[in-house]
Design a protein around this motif. Sequence first.
Motif: not given
Length: 157
Positions: A98-124
């Motif tokens: 709600y505050g940061a307005r960042d968008l993150v995509k993530a997934r769990l592959v086996g026991d590995t957590f992968e995340k990517v901070d996307l280069p965007t800002t979501v609406p307020a």
Amino acid sequence: LWIGDVGQGQIEEMTVLKAGLQSGRNLGWSVYEGNGCCDTQGDNCTQTGTQYPCDVVGKIFPQDTRTHGDQWISIITGQTYRGTCFPDLVGWHFYTDYGARDLVKARLVGDTFEKVDLPTTVPAAPASLHADARGELYLTTAPQNGNGQVYRLEARP
């Protein structure tokens, strides 16, 4: 199971529990906030009454933590993409704050957590991320001045 946990005073958490490994899991509240023990954080997460000792036995720590210092104040867990418009995104879970307005995509592959901070800002004032009947993702915003909005999320090259 994707669990977004709004923190007590400093940290927002994202924890993923695999199917079949969810029952009875200890996510640490109220002894921990994120990966830190409340005893070591001063008054920022210590509860009134009995403060239990820090003991990591059986504790499941979050795969992603974000601080209030980075403007993360109220994590919005989101949705895993299952649509057909963007095949490269199938299986990725999307979340925001709600505050940061960042968008993150993530997934769990086996026991590995992968995340990517996307280069965007979501609406307020983002309030939710949900899929329609076809698995396409939409973001809603909280009513500001009496007018919440609905946005369709789309991938761009």
